[in-house]
Scaffold this motif. Structure first.
Motif, PDB file in Angstrom:
ATOM      1  N   GLY A  40      -0.936  -5.856  -6.360  1.00 48.54           N
ATOM      2  CA  GLY A  40      -1.843  -6.070  -5.244  1.00 48.54           C
ATOM      3  C   GLY A  40      -1.798  -7.559  -4.927  1.00 48.54           C
ATOM      4  N   HIS A  41      -2.406  -7.975  -3.811  1.00 55.18           N
ATOM      5  CA  HIS A  41      -2.225  -9.375  -3.389  1.00 55.18           C
ATOM      6  C   HIS A  41      -3.295  -9.799  -2.400  1.00 55.18           C
ATOM      7  N   GLY A  42      -3.382 -11.105  -2.209  1.00 56.21           N
ATOM      8  CA  GLY A  42      -4.267 -11.635  -1.189  1.00 56.21           C
ATOM      9  C   GLY A  42      -3.630 -11.553   0.182  1.00 56.21           C
ATOM     10  N   GLN A  51       1.305 -12.049   4.942  1.00 57.88           N
ATOM     11  CA  GLN A  51       1.087 -10.680   4.451  1.00 57.88           C
ATOM     12  C   GLN A  51       1.071 -10.615   2.922  1.00 57.88           C
ATOM     13  N   HIS A  52       1.558 -11.678   2.261  1.00 64.68           N
ATOM     14  CA  HIS A  52       1.503 -11.723   0.789  1.00 64.68           C
ATOM     15  C   HIS A  52       1.036 -13.108   0.372  1.00 64.68           C
ATOM     16  N   ALA A  53      -0.242 -13.233   0.041  1.00 63.35           N
ATOM     17  CA  ALA A  53      -0.792 -14.516  -0.388  1.00 63.35           C
ATOM     18  C   ALA A  53      -1.303 -14.374  -1.828  1.00 63.35           C
ATOM     19  N   ILE A  62      -8.375  -9.154  -0.069  1.00 58.78           N
ATOM     20  CA  ILE A  62      -7.484  -8.605  -1.090  1.00 58.78           C
ATOM     21  C   ILE A  62      -6.944  -7.248  -0.651  1.00 58.78           C
ATOM     22  N   ALA A  63      -5.598  -7.112  -0.690  1.00 56.17           N
ATOM     23  CA  ALA A  63      -4.978  -5.806  -0.516  1.00 56.17           C
ATOM     24  C   ALA A  63      -4.716  -5.275  -1.922  1.00 56.17           C
ATOM     25  N   MET A  64      -5.570  -4.345  -2.343  1.00 64.36           N
ATOM     26  CA  MET A  64      -5.397  -3.800  -3.694  1.00 64.36           C
ATOM     27  C   MET A  64      -4.475  -2.608  -3.603  1.00 64.36           C
ATOM     28  N   GLU A  65      -3.403  -2.642  -4.365  1.00 67.58           N
ATOM     29  CA  GLU A  65      -2.499  -1.498  -4.297  1.00 67.58           C
ATOM     30  C   GLU A  65      -2.062  -1.035  -5.670  1.00 67.58           C
ATOM     31  N   VAL A  66      -1.972   0.296  -5.772  1.00 66.54           N
ATOM     32  CA  VAL A  66      -1.609   0.943  -7.024  1.00 66.54           C
ATOM     33  C   VAL A  66      -0.309   1.711  -6.797  1.00 66.54           C
TER      34      VAL A  66
END
Ligand code: MN
Ligand code: MN
Length: 286
Positions: free
Chosen positions: A155-157, A163-165, A186-190
């Motif tokens: 996951g990422h900020g 798009q990816h911080a 926050i883009a939380m991804e699983v």
């Protein structure tokens, strides 16, 4: 966070909800994946936003960074595990979300595991939460279902037009003690898999992004670099969006741009053992 910024994030989220509903209606046996990508991206524009990146369609062992080329003829088939990763931005404020479906099948254990795990992780996404605590929940929750996380995906900020911080939130246990902060997006991804839990890079790449100002030798390369910077606003783009160039010239130009480090290529990410991968992702403002 300023009120206007928050409103733009909210609009991006509202539009992404409509786009997700629209895209779910398309995911049927026999549809061309090119048709899915083009109609979903068109829908984003129609609703008054822009794609933050080309629609990512990852089938079965493909985890990320695949989008069909303009000559792609492949279709969805019953049993395909399909990940749809959608980025919508309003004036650079990005909402990044993803879901997985199994074509012709309501339920799939790997999808259920990723959705449940994302829900558990989202409970922790608050100011003060340590990265390692979130990652631990992800790995443990997937393990309860008998699955592995993809250890080299995170996951990422999100930041304006980025798009990816920072911070990265790995899917696997780690020692990162950094804490989430107020106002972070926050883009939380699983990512869950029934395989080894690592992705490998696969070529040719289909997705690119502006990297540095350079002066390319080829005229087409100069034009594409200009588009990467201004038209696509330094966000990821794909060959399919460069319809005005002949395929041969396009390949030469992209090659030159990558070689001189003017643009960055995103290779397709596939599960190392070609096992199934499912994904679930939501964007949250802290
Ligand atoms: Mn995403
Ligand atoms: Mn993401």
């Amino acid at each position: 966070m300023e009120k206007e910024v928050l409103e733009k994030y909210k609009r991006a989220e509202e539009i992404s909800t409509k786009v997700i509903e629209f895209s779910k209606g398309l995911l049927k046996d026999g549809i061309k994946i090119l048709e899915i990508a083009e109609s979903v991206e068109k829908k984003i524009f129609e609703l008054g936003a822009k794609p933050a990146f080309p629609l990512n369609i990852g089938i079965n062992e493909v985890a990320a960074h695949f989008t069909p080329a303009s000559d792609d003829t492949s279709i969805l088939k019953v049993g395909d595990l399909v990940k749809i990763d959608i980025g919508v931005h309003v004036d650079g404020y990005i909402c990044d979300r993803a879901f997985t479906i199994c074509v012709g099948d309501e339920k799939h254990q790997l999808i259920e595991a990723c959705e449940k795990t994302l829900k558990e992780a989202l409970k922790l996404i608050k100011p003060g939460a340590k990265i390692c605590e979130i990652s631990e929940v992800v790995e443990n929750s997937l393990a309860e279902f008998g699955f592995n996380p993809i250890r080299n995906l995170c996951g990422h900020g999100l930041e304006r037009f980025v798009q990816h911080a920072a911070p990265s939130i790995p899917n696997a246990k780690n020692d990162i003690k950094d804490e989430l902060k107020e106002n972070q997006v926050i883009a939380m991804e699983v990512f869950g898999t029934n395989g080894s839990g690592w992705v490998k890079e696969s070529y040719p790449a289909l997705i690119y992004q502006f990297a540095n100002d350079r002066l390319p030798r080829l005229l087409e390369a100069r034009k594409i670099l200009d588009m990467a910077k201004f038209k696509f606003e330094k966000l990821p783009f794909t060959k399919r969006w460069l319809k005005e160039f002949s395929p041969l010239k396009l390949d030469f130009a992209l090659k030159e741009l990558v070689n001189i480090d003017a643009i960055k290529a995103f290779p397709i990410l596939k599960e190392q053992t070609d096992a199934l991968v499912a994904q679930a992702e939501e964007t949250v403002i802290l």
